[in-house]
Design an enzyme around this catalytic site. Structure first.
Site, PDB file in Angstrom:
ATOM      1  N   ARG A 152       0.822  -1.227   0.000  1.00 58.86           N
ATOM      2  CA  ARG A 152       0.000   0.000   0.000  1.00 58.86           C
ATOM      3  C   ARG A 152       0.850   1.269   0.000  1.00 58.86           C
ATOM      4  O   ARG A 152       0.695   2.140  -0.859  1.00 58.86           O
ATOM      5  CB  ARG A 152      -0.919   0.001   1.227  1.00 58.86           C
ATOM      6  CG  ARG A 152      -2.073  -0.969   1.124  1.00 58.86           C
ATOM      7  CD  ARG A 152      -2.837  -1.004   2.433  1.00 58.86           C
ATOM      8  NE  ARG A 152      -2.011  -1.648   3.438  1.00 58.86           N
ATOM      9  CZ  ARG A 152      -2.279  -2.853   3.954  1.00 58.86           C
ATOM     10  NH1 ARG A 152      -3.357  -3.492   3.613  1.00 58.86           N
ATOM     11  NH2 ARG A 152      -1.481  -3.384   4.839  1.00 58.86           N
ATOM     12  N   ASP A 172       9.784  -6.795  -4.483  1.00 55.28           N
ATOM     13  CA  ASP A 172       8.890  -7.352  -3.466  1.00 55.28           C
ATOM     14  C   ASP A 172       9.070  -8.866  -3.455  1.00 55.28           C
ATOM     15  O   ASP A 172       9.642  -9.430  -4.395  1.00 55.28           O
ATOM     16  CB  ASP A 172       7.423  -6.991  -3.785  1.00 55.28           C
ATOM     17  CG  ASP A 172       6.520  -7.062  -2.559  1.00 55.28           C
ATOM     18  OD1 ASP A 172       6.382  -8.158  -1.980  1.00 55.28           O
ATOM     19  OD2 ASP A 172       5.966  -6.025  -2.164  1.00 55.28           O
ATOM     20  N   ARG A 234      10.203  -0.186   9.362  1.00 54.97           N
ATOM     21  CA  ARG A 234      10.661  -0.572  10.690  1.00 54.97           C
ATOM     22  C   ARG A 234      12.182  -0.590  10.682  1.00 54.97           C
ATOM     23  O   ARG A 234      12.796  -1.002   9.696  1.00 54.97           O
ATOM     24  CB  ARG A 234      10.141  -1.971  11.069  1.00 54.97           C
ATOM     25  CG  ARG A 234       8.663  -2.015  11.387  1.00 54.97           C
ATOM     26  CD  ARG A 234       8.306  -1.235  12.664  1.00 54.97           C
ATOM     27  NE  ARG A 234       6.877  -1.280  12.944  1.00 54.97           N
ATOM     28  CZ  ARG A 234       6.023  -0.298  12.675  1.00 54.97           C
ATOM     29  NH1 ARG A 234       6.437   0.820  12.100  1.00 54.97           N
ATOM     30  NH2 ARG A 234       4.748  -0.419  12.982  1.00 54.97           N
ATOM     31  N   ASP A 257      12.054   7.440  10.074  1.00 51.38           N
ATOM     32  CA  ASP A 257      11.005   7.739  11.051  1.00 51.38           C
ATOM     33  C   ASP A 257      11.018   6.717  12.187  1.00 51.38           C
ATOM     34  O   ASP A 257      10.250   6.826  13.135  1.00 51.38           O
ATOM     35  CB  ASP A 257       9.638   7.713  10.344  1.00 51.38           C
ATOM     36  CG  ASP A 257       8.492   8.186  11.231  1.00 51.38           C
ATOM     37  OD1 ASP A 257       8.702   9.154  11.990  1.00 51.38           O
ATOM     38  OD2 ASP A 257       7.390   7.608  11.167  1.00 51.38           O
ATOM     39  N   GLU A 262      13.014   2.970  20.580  1.00 48.35           N
ATOM     40  CA  GLU A 262      12.425   4.307  20.593  1.00 48.35           C
ATOM     41  C   GLU A 262      11.998   4.630  22.019  1.00 48.35           C
ATOM     42  O   GLU A 262      11.047   4.026  22.510  1.00 48.35           O
ATOM     43  CB  GLU A 262      11.230   4.363  19.629  1.00 48.35           C
ATOM     44  CG  GLU A 262      11.672   4.180  18.177  1.00 48.35           C
ATOM     45  CD  GLU A 262      10.513   4.054  17.176  1.00 48.35           C
ATOM     46  OE1 GLU A 262       9.353   4.213  17.577  1.00 48.35           O
ATOM     47  OE2 GLU A 262      10.797   3.803  15.999  1.00 48.35           O
ATOM     48  N   HIS A 283       8.811   8.777  14.860  1.00 49.75           N
ATOM     49  CA  HIS A 283       7.772   7.791  14.531  1.00 49.75           C
ATOM     50  C   HIS A 283       6.399   8.469  14.368  1.00 49.75           C
ATOM     51  O   HIS A 283       5.445   8.158  15.087  1.00 49.75           O
ATOM     52  CB  HIS A 283       7.711   6.681  15.586  1.00 49.75           C
ATOM     53  CG  HIS A 283       7.153   5.408  15.026  1.00 49.75           C
ATOM     54  ND1 HIS A 283       7.528   4.169  15.464  1.00 49.75           N
ATOM     55  CD2 HIS A 283       6.234   5.183  14.041  1.00 49.75           C
ATOM     56  CE1 HIS A 283       6.877   3.243  14.783  1.00 49.75           C
ATOM     57  NE2 HIS A 283       6.084   3.836  13.907  1.00 49.75           N
ATOM     58  N   ILE A 284       6.351   9.393  13.396  1.00 50.86           N
ATOM     59  CA  ILE A 284       5.137  10.180  13.191  1.00 50.86           C
ATOM     60  C   ILE A 284       4.417   9.825  11.889  1.00 50.86           C
ATOM     61  O   ILE A 284       3.514  10.538  11.459  1.00 50.86           O
ATOM     62  CB  ILE A 284       5.437  11.705  13.207  1.00 50.86           C
ATOM     63  CG1 ILE A 284       6.567  12.047  12.221  1.00 50.86           C
ATOM     64  CG2 ILE A 284       5.758  12.177  14.619  1.00 50.86           C
ATOM     65  CD1 ILE A 284       6.755  13.544  12.000  1.00 50.86           C
ATOM     66  N   ALA A 286       2.101   7.812  11.037  1.00 50.42           N
ATOM     67  CA  ALA A 286       0.636   7.720  11.083  1.00 50.42           C
ATOM     68  C   ALA A 286       0.040   8.850  11.925  1.00 50.42           C
ATOM     69  O   ALA A 286      -1.159   8.864  12.209  1.00 50.42           O
ATOM     70  CB  ALA A 286       0.219   6.373  11.664  1.00 50.42           C
TER      71      ALA A 286
HETATM   72  P1  NAD Z   1       1.635  -3.775   2.953  1.00 53.60           P
HETATM   73  O1  NAD Z   1       1.370  -5.070   3.615  1.00 53.60           O
HETATM   74  O2  NAD Z   1       0.561  -3.142   2.131  1.00 53.60           O
HETATM   75  O3  NAD Z   1       2.937  -3.893   2.016  1.00 53.60           O
HETATM   76  C1  NAD Z   1       4.133  -4.496   2.442  1.00 53.60           C
HETATM   77  C2  NAD Z   1       4.778  -5.150   1.244  1.00 53.60           C
HETATM   78  O4  NAD Z   1       6.095  -5.590   1.626  1.00 53.60           O
HETATM   79  C3  NAD Z   1       4.038  -6.405   0.742  1.00 53.60           C
HETATM   80  O5  NAD Z   1       3.786  -6.291  -0.636  1.00 53.60           O
HETATM   81  C4  NAD Z   1       5.001  -7.551   1.074  1.00 53.60           C
HETATM   82  O6  NAD Z   1       4.934  -8.613   0.137  1.00 53.60           O
HETATM   83  C5  NAD Z   1       6.332  -6.835   1.001  1.00 53.60           C
HETATM   84  N1  NAD Z   1       7.436  -7.513   1.694  1.00 53.60           N
HETATM   85  C6  NAD Z   1       7.415  -8.159   2.899  1.00 53.60           C
HETATM   86  N2  NAD Z   1       8.650  -8.605   3.207  1.00 53.60           N
HETATM   87  C7  NAD Z   1       9.465  -8.233   2.181  1.00 53.60           C
HETATM   88  C8  NAD Z   1      10.852  -8.392   1.927  1.00 53.60           C
HETATM   89  N3  NAD Z   1      11.648  -9.019   2.795  1.00 53.60           N
HETATM   90  N4  NAD Z   1      11.352  -7.880   0.780  1.00 53.60           N
HETATM   91  C9  NAD Z   1      10.558  -7.242  -0.116  1.00 53.60           C
HETATM   92  N5  NAD Z   1       9.232  -7.050   0.086  1.00 53.60           N
HETATM   93  C10 NAD Z   1       8.695  -7.536   1.213  1.00 53.60           C
HETATM   94  O7  NAD Z   1       2.117  -2.776   4.123  1.00 53.60           O
HETATM   95  P2  NAD Z   1       1.988  -1.181   4.160  1.00 53.60           P
HETATM   96  O8  NAD Z   1       0.653  -0.809   4.675  1.00 53.60           O
HETATM   97  O9  NAD Z   1       2.454  -0.607   2.877  1.00 53.60           O
HETATM   98  O10 NAD Z   1       3.052  -0.859   5.322  1.00 53.60           O
HETATM   99  C11 NAD Z   1       4.433  -0.995   5.091  1.00 53.60           C
HETATM  100  C12 NAD Z   1       5.233  -0.738   6.350  1.00 53.60           C
HETATM  101  O11 NAD Z   1       5.035   0.582   6.824  1.00 53.60           O
HETATM  102  C13 NAD Z   1       4.928  -1.657   7.547  1.00 53.60           C
HETATM  103  O12 NAD Z   1       6.145  -2.123   8.083  1.00 53.60           O
HETATM  104  C14 NAD Z   1       4.278  -0.750   8.546  1.00 53.60           C
HETATM  105  O13 NAD Z   1       4.535  -1.182   9.864  1.00 53.60           O
HETATM  106  C15 NAD Z   1       4.949   0.563   8.232  1.00 53.60           C
HETATM  107  N6  NAD Z   1       4.199   1.733   8.683  1.00 53.60           N
HETATM  108  C16 NAD Z   1       4.876   2.679   9.391  1.00 53.60           C
HETATM  109  C17 NAD Z   1       4.228   3.822   9.801  1.00 53.60           C
HETATM  110  C18 NAD Z   1       4.982   4.878  10.575  1.00 53.60           C
HETATM  111  O14 NAD Z   1       4.426   5.442  11.490  1.00 53.60           O
HETATM  112  N7  NAD Z   1       6.209   5.167  10.225  1.00 53.60           N
HETATM  113  C19 NAD Z   1       2.872   4.017   9.508  1.00 53.60           C
HETATM  114  C20 NAD Z   1       2.205   3.035   8.780  1.00 53.60           C
HETATM  115  C21 NAD Z   1       2.873   1.890   8.379  1.00 53.60           C
END
Ligand code: NAD
Length: 313
Positions: A152, A172, A234, A257, A262, A283-284, A286
């Protein structure tokens, strides 16, 4: 099951919507957004539902002390702070809010990208200090950004980067060809190919609690000199000590971020944080009004569905 016997404990800050909606469904809700781990261990056995964000670490011990737990809700997307294996052994349901913060996290990523490319942090700091010196950055148009994790957030970031006239390549572990083709994004056949060709690398993968670093002693070798690395997923996707070494070796810029701890606590982590080419936010990703409200709505909906499934509502 009598819902009056069903108590909900919320241990991280959440939007009021969640608390009000659960209460209006007749549930008893205790809101303790700053509770310590010790205190949580003492009281967790009184609750059937635990709601957390990323601060509360729901590990084996917490789950074992939570002898009455039926549902764990994560108001957000990452499940890396929850021992999902232990929870499933105990038949505890997990609910969360995938997608609710996609736009906000993608927008922050673009913010970090522009901050790194134009050295905005340094320039703003200088200006505030009364020093009006010009500092040179790089133009992003025509550069290549490698998106690791084309889900996403990665997809949304790729769309914006296309609008900036950047070349986008994505990597991916699942098949992303069709989606990539539609967006004019090139698919990297391997991580190595992506790393070797990217001026900017951005991480958008989901990780489990035992995830291994994607950038480590071997793979850092492929990263281009002067590359910008962005991380809003992460911290564990990068081996921190190796990054500290390569940031000087290859003159990298790291904009993140997320940290390994943390707030940071290891020496190498603090050293990295203070490095002149490291940009850190707290870590902002979201943390917008809109995303927090959406997270609360989606998590609450999913929690209510789960409560209906087990016959409480
Ligand atoms: P998502 O599930 O829509 O997409 C993640 C993608 O990563 C998937 O297509 C998956 O197949 C792929 N993937 C998994 N392991 C992989 C690897 N080793 N190599 C390559 N691709 C790999 O997730 P999303 O909603 O896009 O979120 C992505 C990340 O963002 C998550 O880790 C989430 O925790 C993080 N996030 C952080 C914040 C923040 O506050 N900084 C906010 C929202 C989400």
């Amino acid at each position: 099951i009598n819902k009056l016997d069903f108590k909900v404990l919320i241990t991280d800050p959440v939007d009021q919507y969640m608390i009000k909606t659960l209460q209006s469904n007749g549930l008893i809700v205790d809101y303790k957004p700053e509770i310590s781990r010790e205190e949580l261990l003492k009281i967790i056995d009184q609750y059937q539902v635990l709601v957390v964000r990323s601060r509360t670490k729901v590990d084996k011990e917490i789950i074992r002390y939570g002898t009455n737990l039926k549902i764990i809700a994560r108001a957000g997307i990452g499940l890396d702070n929850i021992d999902t294996e232990e929870a499933s052994k105990r038949n505890i349901k997990i609910v969360y809010a995938p997608g609710a913060s996609t736009d906000s996290a993608a927008e922050l990523t673009i913010g970090l990208l522009l901050t790194a490319a134009r050295k905005l942090y340094d320039s703003m700091n200088m200006a505030k200090g009364g020093i009006f010196k010009k500092i040179e950055g790089i133009e992003l148009a025509g550069k290549t950004i490698g998106v690791i994790g084309f889900g996403r957030i990665g997809t949304k970031v790729a769309k914006v980067c296309k609008a900036l006239d950047m070349n986008v390549i994505a990597y991916d572990v699942i098949d992303i060809k069709e989606k990539a083709n539609m967006l004019g994004v090139k698919v990297a056949e391997s991580l190595e190919e992506l790393l070797k060709n990217s001026d900017v690398i951005t991480f958008h993968v989901t990780v489990g609690k035992d995830a291994k670093p994607i950038l480590n002693k071997d793979t850092f070798n492929y990263v281009k000199d002067n590359a910008i690395i962005i991380n809003t997923s992460r911290a564990v996707v990068i081996d921190g000590k190796t990054l500290l070494e390569y940031i000087d070796k290859k003159q990298l810029t790291y904009a993140t971020d997320v940290l390994w701890n943390e707030p940071p606590k290891e020496d190498w982590e603090i050293k990295l944080l203070r490095h002149e080419r490291v940009i850190v936010t707290t870590h902002i990703g979201a943390q917008t009004k809109e995303a927090q409200h959406r997270v609360a709505v989606v998590t609450t909906d999913n929690l209510i569905t789960a409560l209906k499934e087990i016959g409480v509502l």
